[in-house]
Scaffold this motif. Structure first.
Motif, PDB file in Angstrom:
ATOM      1  N   ALA A  87      -6.144   1.843   1.380  1.00  0.00           N
ATOM      2  CA  ALA A  87      -4.909   1.612   0.624  1.00  0.00           C
ATOM      3  C   ALA A  87      -4.651   2.757  -0.362  1.00  0.00           C
ATOM      4  O   ALA A  87      -3.516   3.243  -0.494  1.00  0.00           O
ATOM      5  CB  ALA A  87      -5.001   0.279  -0.114  1.00  0.00           C
ATOM      6  N   ARG A  88      -5.715   3.208  -1.055  1.00  0.00           N
ATOM      7  CA  ARG A  88      -5.523   4.328  -2.004  1.00  0.00           C
ATOM      8  C   ARG A  88      -5.142   5.607  -1.268  1.00  0.00           C
ATOM      9  O   ARG A  88      -4.285   6.366  -1.708  1.00  0.00           O
ATOM     10  CB  ARG A  88      -6.812   4.578  -2.797  1.00  0.00           C
ATOM     11  N   ALA A  89      -5.814   5.836  -0.131  1.00  0.00           N
ATOM     12  CA  ALA A  89      -5.493   7.031   0.665  1.00  0.00           C
ATOM     13  C   ALA A  89      -4.042   6.968   1.140  1.00  0.00           C
ATOM     14  O   ALA A  89      -3.311   7.962   1.079  1.00  0.00           O
ATOM     15  CB  ALA A  89      -6.449   7.139   1.855  1.00  0.00           C
ATOM     16  N   ALA A  90      -3.614   5.774   1.562  1.00  0.00           N
ATOM     17  CA  ALA A  90      -2.244   5.618   2.068  1.00  0.00           C
ATOM     18  C   ALA A  90      -1.222   5.864   0.955  1.00  0.00           C
ATOM     19  O   ALA A  90      -0.142   6.408   1.199  1.00  0.00           O
ATOM     20  CB  ALA A  90      -2.057   4.226   2.667  1.00  0.00           C
ATOM     21  N   ALA A  91      -1.579   5.481  -0.272  1.00  0.00           N
ATOM     22  CA  ALA A  91      -0.649   5.700  -1.391  1.00  0.00           C
ATOM     23  C   ALA A  91      -0.415   7.198  -1.590  1.00  0.00           C
ATOM     24  O   ALA A  91       0.708   7.639  -1.883  1.00  0.00           O
ATOM     25  CB  ALA A  91      -1.211   5.062  -2.667  1.00  0.00           C
ATOM     26  N   VAL A  92      -1.460   8.001  -1.410  1.00  0.00           N
ATOM     27  CA  VAL A  92      -1.313   9.464  -1.536  1.00  0.00           C
ATOM     28  C   VAL A  92      -0.361   9.975  -0.450  1.00  0.00           C
ATOM     29  O   VAL A  92       0.534  10.791  -0.699  1.00  0.00           O
ATOM     30  CB  VAL A  92      -2.697  10.162  -1.426  1.00  0.00           C
ATOM     31  N   LEU A  93      -0.529   9.460   0.759  1.00  0.00           N
ATOM     32  CA  LEU A  93       0.334   9.899   1.869  1.00  0.00           C
ATOM     33  C   LEU A  93       1.789   9.500   1.630  1.00  0.00           C
ATOM     34  O   LEU A  93       2.714  10.299   1.839  1.00  0.00           O
ATOM     35  CB  LEU A  93      -0.182   9.331   3.192  1.00  0.00           C
ATOM     36  N   ARG A  94       1.978   8.283   1.156  1.00  0.00           N
ATOM     37  CA  ARG A  94       3.362   7.818   0.929  1.00  0.00           C
ATOM     38  C   ARG A  94       4.050   8.617  -0.166  1.00  0.00           C
ATOM     39  O   ARG A  94       5.270   8.692  -0.227  1.00  0.00           O
ATOM     40  CB  ARG A  94       3.377   6.326   0.597  1.00  0.00           C
ATOM     41  N   ASN A  95       3.233   9.253  -1.002  1.00  0.00           N
ATOM     42  CA  ASN A  95       3.782  10.110  -2.064  1.00  0.00           C
ATOM     43  C   ASN A  95       4.060  11.529  -1.585  1.00  0.00           C
ATOM     44  O   ASN A  95       4.301  12.422  -2.391  1.00  0.00           O
ATOM     45  CB  ASN A  95       2.764  10.205  -3.197  1.00  0.00           C
ATOM     46  N   GLY A  96       3.919  11.758  -0.281  1.00  0.00           N
ATOM     47  CA  GLY A  96       4.198  13.096   0.257  1.00  0.00           C
ATOM     48  C   GLY A  96       2.950  13.952   0.415  1.00  0.00           C
ATOM     49  O   GLY A  96       3.060  15.146   0.736  1.00  0.00           O
ATOM     50  N   GLY A  97       1.757  13.376   0.201  1.00  0.00           N
ATOM     51  CA  GLY A  97       0.520  14.161   0.254  1.00  0.00           C
ATOM     52  C   GLY A  97      -0.090  14.229   1.648  1.00  0.00           C
ATOM     53  O   GLY A  97       0.368  13.576   2.585  1.00  0.00           O
ATOM     54  N   THR A  98      -1.147  15.047   1.752  1.00  0.00           N
ATOM     55  CA  THR A  98      -1.918  15.146   3.003  1.00  0.00           C
ATOM     56  C   THR A  98      -3.227  14.388   2.830  1.00  0.00           C
ATOM     57  O   THR A  98      -3.884  14.502   1.789  1.00  0.00           O
ATOM     58  CB  THR A  98      -2.235  16.613   3.347  1.00  0.00           C
ATOM     59  N   VAL A  99      -3.604  13.611   3.854  1.00  0.00           N
ATOM     60  CA  VAL A  99      -4.801  12.759   3.759  1.00  0.00           C
ATOM     61  C   VAL A  99      -5.631  12.894   5.030  1.00  0.00           C
ATOM     62  O   VAL A  99      -5.115  12.685   6.137  1.00  0.00           O
ATOM     63  CB  VAL A  99      -4.395  11.273   3.594  1.00  0.00           C
ATOM     64  N   ALA A 100      -6.907  13.230   4.876  1.00  0.00           N
ATOM     65  CA  ALA A 100      -7.811  13.255   6.034  1.00  0.00           C
ATOM     66  C   ALA A 100      -8.352  11.845   6.254  1.00  0.00           C
ATOM     67  O   ALA A 100      -8.724  11.161   5.305  1.00  0.00           O
ATOM     68  CB  ALA A 100      -8.945  14.242   5.800  1.00  0.00           C
ATOM     69  N   PHE A 101      -8.363  11.422   7.524  1.00  0.00           N
ATOM     70  CA  PHE A 101      -8.823  10.060   7.841  1.00  0.00           C
ATOM     71  C   PHE A 101      -9.587  10.082   9.165  1.00  0.00           C
ATOM     72  O   PHE A 101      -9.334  10.925  10.029  1.00  0.00           O
ATOM     73  CB  PHE A 101      -7.627   9.090   7.904  1.00  0.00           C
ATOM     74  N   PRO A 102     -10.542   9.118   9.319  1.00  0.00           N
ATOM     75  CA  PRO A 102     -11.335   9.101  10.551  1.00  0.00           C
ATOM     76  C   PRO A 102     -10.548   8.465  11.697  1.00  0.00           C
ATOM     77  O   PRO A 102      -9.701   7.601  11.461  1.00  0.00           O
ATOM     78  CB  PRO A 102     -12.520   8.210  10.178  1.00  0.00           C
TER      79      PRO A 102
END
Ligand code: TXA
Ligand code: MG
Length: 329
Positions: A9-24
């Motif tokens: 959920a925290r990682a997704a919040a970064v993405l929804r803010n326009g960020g890049t997120v590494a995920f497995p």
């Protein structure tokens, strides 16, 4: 600063803010951004140093999202998704106008995939949007199969890294172009050609030597390369004791006793070899080896994709001589 978090959920919040997120995912780690926002997607290319003419795969968690990114879903794509999604296959379909050129490198098609990994699915659900994601390595480096490998390549460059989740396959998804009259395998991957052909018997394998690079732009760049030169052998007995000294060996056949490698791993199966290959490339580099000898494998099952990665990792280097190749992707 990169945020390291165990929370989808925290990682997704970064993405929804326009960020890049590494995920497995079940194949390798991806570096994601909101696929419908060109500015967010630009961040992926910046972080990776990826050439802009190499299109991205769009990750979805729900079949209803297909209509957001695809103009039409050809029958072969539908059949493949019915059978293998969620799973390690990407299908190329005509793209909708909502998908920015940034994602598809201006192509009229888009690659889509539904990861089967539980953490990836939780993350994608929390994002609530299609997520464009290439493998989460610096361009040209081996794809990351641990979050530590992502950190080595993208610390300070990605906005967040999701640090839970084990990779099952270790080699990227199989890419199938479903836009033509006959589906075409553009990149061998974790889902075998044999399995795909049970569902689409007419599946053709793209002939790399015949200009198919134009259809899958990523295949024209050198890939998956560790820093040490990769040298292919059919049997470890071909390696001399002098060459083995300060080198690594990876393969299915145990090497003869007189060869004293700095780093040596033998695998019980091609699946195990595939799962650990990229991680061991990175470990071999960390051990400071002069060369990595890799035993070739028969091109069956996962062996087709594994053989492909080995040949590309060794690309530009003659079988018996070391040398330095330049890498672009
Ligand atoms: O397992 C995977 O596929 C991983 C995880 C993160 O999903 N992703 C991955 O992405 O390997 P990447 O960007 O490293 O490789 C995507 C490949 C490239 O060779 C690219 O050229 C090709 O897919 N591709 C993407 N969109 C395409 C399109 N519209 N037409 C042809 N090839 C496409
Ligand atoms: Mg990649």
């Amino acid at each position: 600063m990169t945020l390291y978090t165990r929370s989808p959920a925290r990682a997704a919040a970064v993405l929804r803010n326009g960020g890049t997120v590494a995920f497995p995912t079940e194949t390798v780690y991806g570096l994601g951004a909101d696929a419908l926002h060109a500015r967010a997607v630009a961040g992926i290319f910046r972080a990776k140093g990826r050439p802009a003419d190499n299109p991205l795969i769009v990750h979805l968690c729900d079949r209803d999202q297909l209509g957001l990114v695809a103009r039409r879903v050809p029958r072969s794509a539908e059949r493949l998704l019915d059978r293998f999604a969620p799973g390690p296959v990407s299908v190329i379909v005509p793209r909708s106008r909502a998908v920015p050129d940034r994602v598809t490198a201006g192509l009229d098609t888009v690659a889509v995939r539904f990861p089967g990994h539980a953490v990836a699915r939780r993350f994608l659900e929390a994002c609530g949007c299609p997520v464009a994601a290439p493998s989460a390595n610096r361009s040209g480096r081996p794809s990351p199969t641990t979050w530590q490998a992502v950190r080595d390549d993208l610390d300070g460059r990605a906005d967040a890294v999701l640090t839970v989740g084990r990779i099952a396959h270790g080699i990227e998804s199989t890419v199938v172009d479903c836009t033509g009259p006959r589906p075409v395998l553009l990149r061998a991957g974790s889902l075998s050609l044999e399995a795909l052909r049970e569902v689409v018997p007419g599946l053709r394998v793209a002939d790399r030597s015949a200009g198919s690079t134009a259809r899958s732009p990523g295949t024209k760049y050198r890939h998956y390369a560790p820093r040490a030169p990769v040298r292919l052998v059919t049997h470890p007995g071909e390696i001399t004791p002098a060459d083995a000294d300060r080198a690594a060996y990876l393969g299915l056949t145990p090497p003869p006793r007189n060869l004293r490698f700095r780093f040596c791993r033998t695998f019980r199966s091609a699946e195990a070899y595939a799962r650990d290959l990229f991680r061991l490339f990175r470990e071999s580099d960390a051990a400071g080896v002069r060369a990595i000898f890799c035993q070739t494998v028969p091109p069956e099952g996962i062996g087709l994709a594994l053989a492909d990665r080995l040949v590309r990792a060794a690309a530009g280097r003659p079988r018996t001589a070391s040398g330095s190749g330049r890498s672009r992707d």
